[in-house]
Design an enzyme around this catalytic site. Structure first.
Site, mmCIF file in Angstrom:
data_model
loop_
_atom_site.group_PDB
_atom_site.id
_atom_site.type_symbol
_atom_site.label_atom_id
_atom_site.label_comp_id
_atom_site.label_asym_id
_atom_site.label_seq_id
_atom_site.Cartn_x
_atom_site.Cartn_y
_atom_site.Cartn_z
ATOM 1 N N MET A 1 0.832 -1.205 0.000
ATOM 2 C CA MET A 1 0.000 0.000 0.000
ATOM 3 C C MET A 1 0.868 1.257 0.000
ATOM 4 O O MET A 1 0.385 2.366 0.237
ATOM 5 C CB MET A 1 -0.952 0.003 1.202
ATOM 6 C CG MET A 1 -1.945 -1.168 1.156
ATOM 7 S SD MET A 1 -3.482 -0.872 2.040
ATOM 8 C CE MET A 1 -2.878 -0.618 3.695
ATOM 9 N N LEU B 1 6.624 3.421 1.446
ATOM 10 C CA LEU B 1 7.541 2.296 1.612
ATOM 11 C C LEU B 1 8.548 2.514 2.741
ATOM 12 O O LEU B 1 9.005 3.626 2.978
ATOM 13 C CB LEU B 1 8.290 2.046 0.295
ATOM 14 C CG LEU B 1 7.404 1.742 -0.915
ATOM 15 C CD1 LEU B 1 8.272 1.553 -2.170
ATOM 16 C CD2 LEU B 1 6.533 0.515 -0.684
ATOM 17 N N HIS B 2 8.841 1.425 3.411
ATOM 18 C CA HIS B 2 9.864 1.435 4.461
ATOM 19 C C HIS B 2 10.755 0.208 4.261
ATOM 20 O O HIS B 2 10.528 -0.589 3.332
ATOM 21 C CB HIS B 2 9.235 1.471 5.852
ATOM 22 C CG HIS B 2 8.203 0.400 6.092
ATOM 23 N ND1 HIS B 2 8.508 -0.937 6.092
ATOM 24 C CD2 HIS B 2 6.860 0.476 6.288
ATOM 25 C CE1 HIS B 2 7.416 -1.646 6.322
ATOM 26 N NE2 HIS B 2 6.393 -0.816 6.429
ATOM 27 N N GLY C 1 10.897 -2.583 5.623
ATOM 28 C CA GLY C 1 10.188 -3.871 5.560
ATOM 29 C C GLY C 1 9.784 -4.202 4.133
ATOM 30 O O GLY C 1 10.041 -5.307 3.629
ATOM 31 N N HIS C 2 9.166 -3.226 3.453
ATOM 32 C CA HIS C 2 8.770 -3.435 2.052
ATOM 33 C C HIS C 2 10.003 -3.682 1.172
ATOM 34 O O HIS C 2 9.984 -4.526 0.275
ATOM 35 C CB HIS C 2 8.079 -2.188 1.509
ATOM 36 C CG HIS C 2 6.810 -1.793 2.199
ATOM 37 N ND1 HIS C 2 6.681 -0.610 2.890
ATOM 38 C CD2 HIS C 2 5.610 -2.408 2.291
ATOM 39 C CE1 HIS C 2 5.454 -0.508 3.362
ATOM 40 N NE2 HIS C 2 4.782 -1.582 3.031
ATOM 41 N N SER D 1 6.128 -0.041 10.184
ATOM 42 C CA SER D 1 4.788 0.038 9.598
ATOM 43 C C SER D 1 4.608 1.420 9.006
ATOM 44 O O SER D 1 5.104 2.402 9.574
ATOM 45 C CB SER D 1 3.725 -0.198 10.684
ATOM 46 O OG SER D 1 2.455 0.240 10.234
HETATM 47 P P1 AMP Z 1 1.377 -2.825 3.485
HETATM 48 O O1 AMP Z 1 1.960 -1.789 2.577
HETATM 49 O O2 AMP Z 1 1.352 -2.409 4.917
HETATM 50 O O3 AMP Z 1 0.063 -3.375 2.986
HETATM 51 O O4 AMP Z 1 2.388 -4.044 3.450
HETATM 52 C C1 AMP Z 1 2.792 -4.630 2.227
HETATM 53 C C2 AMP Z 1 3.582 -5.885 2.525
HETATM 54 O O5 AMP Z 1 4.720 -5.538 3.312
HETATM 55 C C3 AMP Z 1 2.787 -6.902 3.320
HETATM 56 O O6 AMP Z 1 3.090 -8.212 2.840
HETATM 57 C C4 AMP Z 1 3.288 -6.697 4.713
HETATM 58 O O7 AMP Z 1 3.181 -7.843 5.527
HETATM 59 C C5 AMP Z 1 4.733 -6.340 4.464
HETATM 60 N N1 AMP Z 1 5.293 -5.619 5.609
HETATM 61 C C6 AMP Z 1 4.754 -4.541 6.243
HETATM 62 N N2 AMP Z 1 5.522 -4.184 7.292
HETATM 63 C C7 AMP Z 1 6.565 -5.049 7.328
HETATM 64 C C8 AMP Z 1 7.700 -5.209 8.190
HETATM 65 N N3 AMP Z 1 7.907 -4.421 9.225
HETATM 66 N N4 AMP Z 1 8.541 -6.226 7.918
HETATM 67 C C9 AMP Z 1 8.334 -7.052 6.863
HETATM 68 N N5 AMP Z 1 7.294 -6.961 6.019
HETATM 69 C C10 AMP Z 1 6.422 -5.968 6.247
#
Ligand code: AMP
Length: 291
Positions: free
Chosen positions: A30, A33-34, A36-37, A185
């Protein structure tokens, strides 16, 4: 890196990428980006010569009164970060094209979509699986990478792939955390300094559960109580749930094993955060963001 908005253009670009590279890996996000992404994108790159990443704040997975409108967005920043992580195709579809009208046909996640996150956010996982299926249909990836941070989402995506026979390999990557343990997050941007200070208690609560598990406790409710006690000490935190979960069927585990997941959701002030840990791995099984 090629940037694409239109569905038909993305479909054609992905077909080309598969033809040229053999395999295509996909990371749905979504945005905002950080690390994790970015780690998911780098893992995707290890799995396939071509990587597609989508950024779409999916209205279908937000309930009334949730943060759809104010969800953080920064396309310019995301563009630079995606390019730096080796993304070949950056797809930012419009809501109008993804949902020309309210969808009448959607994916039903089944019973595992109605518990834990699904109980607090009714309809959430139906919205998630519907958009993931739509994204998969355009990209047709060989492999898709998801984060364990959203452990129930990852489990439901796996199940959808199996039950609908989608033929996409699903990789689930460990959670990336700040130095103090807070899971990265996009929503962390909502936290002011005081709330950021309190938010560290979420991972500490998980750590307390892991500690009890390591000292031999196997009763799921005792592990939950150990985590809850950490959160209860802070009046600025309101717990939605803490649960010890069987990873296969997403039921509460009476007796915990190494594979069980201790998961929680809590509101820190106005910000709702989720986190989890695999008991047998502990928080050391996750990744610390560098810098
Ligand atoms: P989102 O943009 O929050 O919908 O997340 C997109 C993808 O990134 C999803 O598969 C999440 O599980 C993953 N994601 C989000 N935060 C983290 C994190 N801290 N570490 C690893 N993956 C993450």
């Amino acid at each position: 890196m090629r940037e694409i908005e239109r569905l038909d253009e993305m479909r054609a670009a992905c077909a080309e990428a598969r033809a040229a590279g053999g395999r295509l890996a996909f990371v749905p996000t979504m945005g905002f980006l950080h690390e994790g992404h970015l780690r998911l994108a780098r893992l995707a790159r290890e799995r396939a010569p071509r990587v597609a990443l989508s950024i779409f704040v999916n209205p279908l997975q937000f309930g009334p009164g949730e943060d759809y409108e104010r969800y953080p967005r920064d396309a310019a920043r995301d563009r630079g970060l995606a390019a730096s992580a080796g993304v070949d195709l950056l797809w930012m579809p419009s809501v109008a094209e993804m949902y020309p009208g309210p969808p009448r046909v959607t994916v039903a996640p089944g019973a595992a979509g109605d518990v834990f996150e699904g109980a607090v956010r009714p309809g959430h996982f139906g919205g998630v699986l519907t958009v993931v299926l739509k994204l998969f249909e355009v990209v047709r990836p060989d492999v898709a990478v998801f984060g364990r941070k959203d452990v129930q989402q990852a489990a439901l995506v796996r199940r959808m792939v199996t039950d609908l026979g989608l033929g996409v390999a699903i990789v689930v990557a460990p959670t990336v955390r700040e130095a103090d343990g807070l899971a990265l997050s996009s929503r962390n941007v909502y936290l002011d300094a005081a709330a950021r200070g309190r938010a560290v208690l979420l991972s500490r609560a998980l750590g307390a559960g892991v500690e009890r598990f390591r000292r031999g406790e196997r009763r799921g409710d005792a592990l939950v109580a150990a985590a809850r006690a950490v959160l209860a000490a802070e009046p600025g935190i309101a717990v939605d749930y803490v649960a010890c979960i069987e990873p296969g069927d997403f039921t509460a585990a009476a007796t915990a094993t190494d594979a069980c997941v201790l998961a929680l959701a809590a509101r820190v002030g106005a910000t709702r955060l989720i986190d989890n840990v695999v008991l047998g791995e502990g928080l050391e099984g996750d990744v610390r963001a560098s810098g």
